[in-house]
Design an enzyme around this catalytic site. Structure first.
Site, short mmCIF file in Angstrom:
data_model
loop_
_atom_site.label_atom_id
_atom_site.label_comp_id
_atom_site.label_asym_id
_atom_site.label_seq_id
_atom_site.Cartn_x
_atom_site.Cartn_y
_atom_site.Cartn_z
NE ARG A 20 3.40 -17.13 -0.30
CZ ARG A 20 2.39 -17.94 -0.61
NH1 ARG A 20 2.55 -19.26 -0.56
NH2 ARG A 20 1.22 -17.45 -0.97
CG ASN A 38 2.92 -17.74 3.16
OD1 ASN A 38 3.88 -17.00 3.29
ND2 ASN A 38 1.81 -17.38 2.53
#
Length: 743
Positions: A20, A38
């Site tokens: 990320r 996520n």
């Protein structure tokens, strides 16, 4: 140029690997707006911008992903928009999707964190839990996915303001590093009443004072002591009840290339150095230098020593400060699982360790060190920390979620569903009650982590393997697989492009379809369709299972089978021979592992093994000390549709006192290799039939190298991801079940 909105779903290993933050940085570099989030095992990205820029973004997501990530774009949707947003953010994780879990393994201390660890100006100077998005524990601290701090064992360590600022700063290397910590807010070392750096210094003093200490690491405890001190090593062997099994050594990563200490004691090859420095940081078996200054009892009778470089910051500090090789062996009594928490360690290791270096970061699940060997090709011997859980894409789809339990020794489990399989780290041998408890725990843990409930169990057909107890207790349907079929199918899983095999499945003993103890077989075919076409000529084992450690029993059975007498290895040898003649507890076997045991006893190399595989390992080490020996005759004979390799002509050579023992050991390795190559000639196999080797015997690098020599240009295919020994059985069992599902 048109503006577009791009929605991506990515699977694979994309959580716990800094993915990320990488997406966030890449989007800002390309001036794209949107978000990343996520999900339950996946990552969702929505971004907006010019079409060409989005094309570049999609390509770079894969090409430039963090080293530990293995992303796959599962879905991609585009639509035209009139105006794009400019900001890009990381959204809070979402947990309600259908699970697609990919759990990352623990990772070694990265170069950036190592520099900070030894930098006096850095606020994490000598902090033994330093980490970032590219290093640190994962598998051993993740409670469940999505990967966020509150779902790890770091949940009870709130971030201090300085760490919080790093965690929230997109320009920082620790942006969204979930195990993030520092001396002010993170885990601490403890030695009795001392904490932090003081505890570490007490532990180092104990090592310098010739003591044995237990050190809590990433996946459990290590027992550590000075590898140069013969008296301390002998004391460790006595206390640990480990009379001969080699110990692994920890070396400091020092010198210009990090190999200065290694080169002082060992002679690593380039491929061995590459493995040592790989992100997995396994133990690698490396030839020792002569007169190296290590205690002789480190690896008695062996030429290779298990070496590793530090994989954690705590190991890096211990190795650098001590300045010499340290034994770093599993924190357990021989045969037991590794200890995880302080109370358990002090209870179980109190008679071994003189002191304990604990820490307060919980270990959620064990992970022993991985072990690798560089033979004809680099090959894993044990998979653990840094490499497991190991993911596989199966060459078809399983009809139902399936749990595979492996065998009795070196157990790993495999959980398979759809076209996926995950293999657990090393659990151990099931002849210890603690190991059975760990088996049950790992099975439950895998089902919970991957959110997959098995609907059937694959297991070895042997009726007395202890894993069957767990299988029966589950009340699930059982699917038995033959031991050596599973070995061959595990190898086939590594080469899905190959459709037809001749596979030598050579190991200790495993039950065959005819009810006999196999172990020297040649199987022709493919997963689910194996035909036994050749075998070692059987001989009977006096005392049955006792022969697995009492090598003289295998030798006695071999000599009696040939009508010869044997040395007085046992005071009741005559009584034992009468029982053997009457077929009492004397099962026949074709196992090359037992044949190696017999040869080791006849040569006087090892009559009584203290650990499984000791006799063949000593025999190999002896054979490797010479470059050549006699060339013994090869005799294959056809019997009832099966080619049998007759070992009897080799007995005269094994017993010939005019030939040096090492030369006789070499001759045996070469004869077995030539026999395998000659069988291929006898069978006149077409070129598209691949030649494979699997089973524990193929951990013998000399045997594999001699076989490849005699095969010439025809390659010998060996395992490269899964161990050739029984640790690979679970994957092979899934492959056998898959073949039936797809039939």
């Amino acid at each position: 140029m048109s503006l577009q909105r791009l929605h991506l779903t990515l699977g694979g290993i994309v959580q716990g690997v800094g993915f990320r933050p990488f997406v966030h940085r890449l989007a800002h570099e390309l001036s794209l707006g949107g978000w990343v989030q996520n999900r339950s095992g996946q990552v969702q990205i929505e971004t907006e911008g010019l079409a060409d820029t989005l094309d570049s973004f999609s390509q770079r997501l894969i090409k430039e992903a963090p080293p530990l990530a293995k992303p796959q774009i599962l879905h991609s949707i585009r639509q035209a928009i009139a105006q794009s947003r400019r900001d890009f953010v990381i959204l809070a994780s979402h947990t309600e999707d259908a699970p697609d879990i990919h759990l990352p393994a623990d990772t070694h201390l990265c170069a950036d964190c190592r520099r900070e660890l030894f930098d006096p100006a850095n606020r994490r100077f000598r902090y033994p839990f330093i980490n970032c998005t590219q290093c640190g524990p994962r598998y051993t601290l993740i409670a469940e996915l999505p990967y966020d701090r509150e779902r790890t064992s770091m949940t009870n360590f709130p971030l201090c303001p300085a760490c919080r600022a790093e965690y929230e700063n997109p320009a920082e290397r620790r942006f969204h590093a979930e195990p993030l910590a520092c001396p002010a807010c993170g885990p601490q070392l403890r030695w009795r009443d001392e904490t932090g750096e003081a505890a570490l210094q007490v532990a180092l003093s104990a090592l310098r004072e010739e003591q044995i200490i237990a050190v809590r690491g990433v996946g459990g405890y290590h027992l550590m002591c000075d590898a140069r001190n013969a008296a301390t090593v002998a004391r460790l062997r006595t206390r640990k009840q480990r009379p001969a099994r080699p110990f692994a050594l920890l070396f400091d990563e020092c010198g210009e290339d990090g190999n200065a200490m290694l080169h002082k004691y060992l002679a690593p090859s380039p491929s061995e150095l590459a493995l040592l420095h790989s992100p997995q940081r396994p133990i690698v078996l490396i030839e020792a230098r002569a007169h190296n200054g290590l205690a002789e009892d480190i690896a008695p009778g062996m030429r290779r020593i298990g070496a590793m470089l530090p994989h954690s910051p705590l190991q890096a500090l211990l190795a650098a400060d001590f300045g010499a090789p340290l034994i770093a062996t599993s924190g357990n009594l021989s045969g037991e699982p590794i200890c995880l928490d302080p109370a358990e360690a002090e209870a179980r290791l109190g008679r071994i360790a003189d002191g304990f270096l604990h820490h307060d970061r919980p270990i959620l699940r064990p992970a022993e060190d991985s072990v690798w060997l560089c033979a004809a090709t680099p090959m894993p011997i044990r998979l653990g920390r840094g490499e497991a859980p190991q993911e596989w894409q199966l060459p078809g789809r399983l009809a139902r979620p399936t749990l595979a339990l492996g065998g009795e020794q070196k157990v790993c489990i495999a959980l398979g569903w759809e076209d996926r399989a995950v293999i657990s780290p090393h659990i151990g041998d099931l002849d210890h009650p603690e190991s059975m408890a760990w088996l049950t725990r790992v099975v439950a843990d895998f089902s919970r982590l991957y959110k997959v409930q098995a609907e059937r169990i694959a297991l070895d057909a042997h009726p007395h393997y202890r894993g069957r107890q767990h299988a029966l207790a589950s009340a699930l349907p059982l699917h038995e697989t033959w031991h050596h079929h599973a070995h061959a199918s595990a190898l086939a899983a590594e080469y899905p492009q190959i459709k037809h095999w001749l596979t030598f499945t050579w190991d200790g003993v495993g039950l065959g379809p005819d009810g006999q103890l196999w172990g020297g077989e040649a199987l022709l075919g493919a997963p689910g369709h194996w035909l036994r076409i050749a075998s070692l000529r059987p001989f009977r084992l006096p005392g049955g299972e006792a022969a697995s450690r009492e090598c003289w029993r295998s030798a006695a059975g071999l000599l009696w089978e040939a009508g010869l007498t044997c040395p007085p290895w046992h005071p009741q040898l005559e009584l034992l021979q009468r029982a053997w003649q009457g077929g009492v507890n004397s099962p026949p076997t074709s196992a090359i592992g037992r044949f190696f045991d017999a040869a080791a006893a006849i040569l006087g190399v090892c009559t009584q093994a203290s650990f499984e595989g000791e006799a063949p390992m000593r025999l190999q080490a002896l054979a490797e000390s010479v470059s050549e020996g006699p060339h013994w005759p090869i005799h294959w004979q056809a019997e009832a549709g099966l080619w049998l390799l007759d070992w009897q002509p080799w007995l005269a050579g094994l017993s010939d006192l005019q030939i040096p023992v090492a030369a006789r050991a070499w001759a045996l390795h070469d004869a077995l290799a030539r026999a395998a190559a000659e069988l291929i000639f006898l069978l006149a196999l077409p070129g598209e039939t691949a030649i494979g080797g699997c089973g524990g015997v193929f951990q013998n690098s000399l045997l594999a190298e001699r076989l490849q020599h005699h095969l010439g240009a025809r390659p010998l295919l060996l395992p490269q991801r899964q161990p050739p020994n029984d640790a690979g059985l679970a994957l092979g069992q899934l492959m056998e079940i898959l073949a039936k599902d797809c039939a």
